[in-house]
Design a protein around this motif. Structure first.
Motif, mmCIF file in Angstrom:
data_model
loop_
_atom_site.group_PDB
_atom_site.id
_atom_site.type_symbol
_atom_site.label_atom_id
_atom_site.label_comp_id
_atom_site.label_asym_id
_atom_site.label_seq_id
_atom_site.Cartn_x
_atom_site.Cartn_y
_atom_site.Cartn_z
ATOM 1 N N ARG A 62 0.832 -1.194 0.000
ATOM 2 C CA ARG A 62 0.000 0.000 0.000
ATOM 3 C C ARG A 62 0.877 1.260 0.000
ATOM 4 O O ARG A 62 1.843 1.362 0.735
ATOM 5 C CB ARG A 62 -0.934 0.009 1.201
ATOM 6 N N GLU A 63 0.471 2.193 -0.900
ATOM 7 C CA GLU A 63 1.161 3.466 -1.100
ATOM 8 C C GLU A 63 2.594 3.308 -1.584
ATOM 9 O O GLU A 63 3.388 4.243 -1.525
ATOM 10 C CB GLU A 63 1.142 4.292 0.190
ATOM 11 N N GLN A 64 2.979 2.107 -2.049
ATOM 12 C CA GLN A 64 4.342 1.903 -2.553
ATOM 13 C C GLN A 64 4.358 1.319 -3.960
ATOM 14 O O GLN A 64 5.425 0.988 -4.470
ATOM 15 C CB GLN A 64 5.124 0.953 -1.623
ATOM 16 N N TYR A 65 3.190 1.168 -4.579
ATOM 17 C CA TYR A 65 3.147 0.543 -5.898
ATOM 18 C C TYR A 65 4.044 1.276 -6.889
ATOM 19 O O TYR A 65 4.870 0.672 -7.587
ATOM 20 C CB TYR A 65 1.705 0.529 -6.424
ATOM 21 N N GLY A 66 3.849 2.583 -6.964
ATOM 22 C CA GLY A 66 4.605 3.353 -7.945
ATOM 23 C C GLY A 66 6.106 3.316 -7.703
ATOM 24 O O GLY A 66 6.893 3.136 -8.644
ATOM 25 N N ALA A 67 6.522 3.461 -6.442
ATOM 26 C CA ALA A 67 7.957 3.484 -6.131
ATOM 27 C C ALA A 67 8.611 2.129 -6.416
ATOM 28 O O ALA A 67 9.692 2.060 -7.017
ATOM 29 C CB ALA A 67 8.164 3.890 -4.672
ATOM 30 N N LEU A 68 7.947 1.053 -5.988
ATOM 31 C CA LEU A 68 8.530 -0.274 -6.207
ATOM 32 C C LEU A 68 8.529 -0.640 -7.684
ATOM 33 O O LEU A 68 9.488 -1.245 -8.179
ATOM 34 C CB LEU A 68 7.767 -1.317 -5.392
ATOM 35 N N GLN A 69 7.472 -0.300 -8.388
ATOM 36 C CA GLN A 69 7.442 -0.584 -9.824
ATOM 37 C C GLN A 69 8.541 0.182 -10.544
ATOM 38 O O GLN A 69 9.198 -0.346 -11.449
ATOM 39 C CB GLN A 69 6.075 -0.223 -10.401
#
Length: 402
Positions: A62-69
């Motif tokens: 949660r809230e990390q999809y963009g950063a991890l992708q």
């Protein structure tokens, strides 16, 4: 593709020692239960290798999809032959698998180590059409123009298909007259024709009165009072009468036809007709097209007569032109070809208005918002096409009756 000793769609061979999970104890207790919500990590300490650690679940991400992708995509871009090791991941669900898949560029990396249970998660993304393809971004103007063009082509395709089906069903009804809905045709002639006479009479009389009043003032200035009959008779019988009647009928009867068929779509009556094997064009479209093609020329003639009556009243008031003189000169200065041309246009206008009304009615989706939008589109499109067709007739037959 994977490196020698590892297969991308199968568990790693037994020759490779299983890695120790990050939650194992220092004594090597790999069987210890992992903690809840272990943060997802990417271990890039080894050169040309990336180990996926932690929990890659919808809660942990949660809230990390963009950063991890973005991190996965950056690692993939730096070295396309990086070895991705998923064997030490804690928990992996569809959200985590999708994050990795999008970071990999929607395809598996060339070197990949994973567990058997991971194969099913990633296999769903490998199916053709599993994920929508990314379209190139256009400017807002081009995107809007593209949407309008696609909508226009969709309407044109459906309208041509409806017209073709109507012609085929017309041939079938000609061979089997029992299929013709005479009662439905009669009812539509009454609703679109007889019930439209009061409003067309009022509008026609007032328009003729206004036109004759304005033209009388101009003609009187040049001493050409007598030519009011020529101008008004030709304009009304050839152009204004059929055009005004078509616009009124399109707004009055065309919208009613669209709403009727649209309500049948909302209440699933059209589906019931299909289940019973009854053709929509035979039962609904053909009677409306035939009725309006018959009724509109009569309404146009009625409207033209009232326009001429209003023009005669204004000419008598402004120019002192006797009503008998006006009526006597009219057949002499207006050739019968203009009347036949107006009638032919009215028949075409009637069929076109009914066909468009049925087309938009059949495209209604089963909700009230779509019904209102289709009725509006039906009226606007019908009036626009009527004016376009009238302009085409004016150019093609500019030498007829003049």
């Amino acid at each position: 593709m994977s490196e020698p000793g590892a297969l991308p769609l199968s568990p790693p061979p037994s020759t490779l020692p299983p890695p120790v999970p990050p939650w194992a104890s220092a004594a090597g207790d790999a069987a210890a239960a992992p903690p809840l919500d272990t943060p997802p990590l990417l271990d890039r300490s080894a050169p040309r290798e990336c180990r996926v650690l932690g929990d890659w679940t919808v809660l942990s991400l949660r809230e990390q999809y963009g950063a991890l992708q973005a991190a996965v995509a950056d690692t993939t871009a730096q070295a396309s032959d990086t070895l991705w090791d998923l064997r030490a991941v804690g928990r992996l669900d569809t959200a985590g698998a999708l994050t990795l898949w999008m970071g990999w560029g929607r395809k598996p990396p060339r070197r990949l180590l994973w567990l058997p249970e991971h194969v099913t998660l990633f296999a769903q993304f490998m199916q053709p059409g599993a994920l929508p393809q990314r379209r190139p971004r256009l400017g807002p103007g081009l995107a809007l123009a593209g949407d309008r063009l696609r909508g226009f082509l969709s309407h044109a395709h459906d309208l041509v298909a409806l017209l073709g089906q109507l012609l085929l069903d017309g041939l079938r009804m000609a061979r089997q007259p029992g299929l013709i809905g005479w009662r439905e045709i009669s009812a539509n002639v009454f609703r679109a024709g007889a019930q439209a006479l009061p409003i067309t009479a009022l509008v026609g009389f007032l328009v003729g009165l206004t036109l004759s009043y304005l033209m009388s003032r101009q003609l009187r200035a040049y001493g050409a009072d007598i030519f009011i009959t020529n101008i008004l008779g030709l304009a009304v019988l050839r152009e204004l009468g059929p055009l005004l009647a078509a616009i009124i009928v399109a707004g009055r009867s065309g919208s009613a036809m669209t709403a009727q068929i649209g309500v049948m779509r909302v209440t699933q009556e059209l589906d019931a007709l299909s289940v019973m094997g009854i053709s929509h064009t035979v039962r609904l479209v053909a009677p409306k097209v035939a009725a309006l093609a018959v009724a509109l020329p009569l309404v146009a003639l009625w409207t033209s007569a009232l326009m001429l009556l209003g023009g005669m009243a204004a000419a008598h008031s402004q120019l002192g032109l006797d009503l008998a003189t006006f009526a006597h000169r009219l057949p002499a200065v207006v050739q019968p070809a203009n009347l036949w041309l107006g009638w032919a246009k009215s028949m075409l206008f009637g069929g076109l208005i009914a066909l468009l009304a049925c087309h938009f009615g059949l495209r209604v989706r089963p909700n009230t918002e779509s019904l209102g939008q289709s009725v509006t589109q039906s009226v606007v499109t019908a009036i626009t096409l009527v004016i376009v067709v009238d302009a085409v007739f004016a150019v093609l037959f500019s030498e007829v009756g003049l």
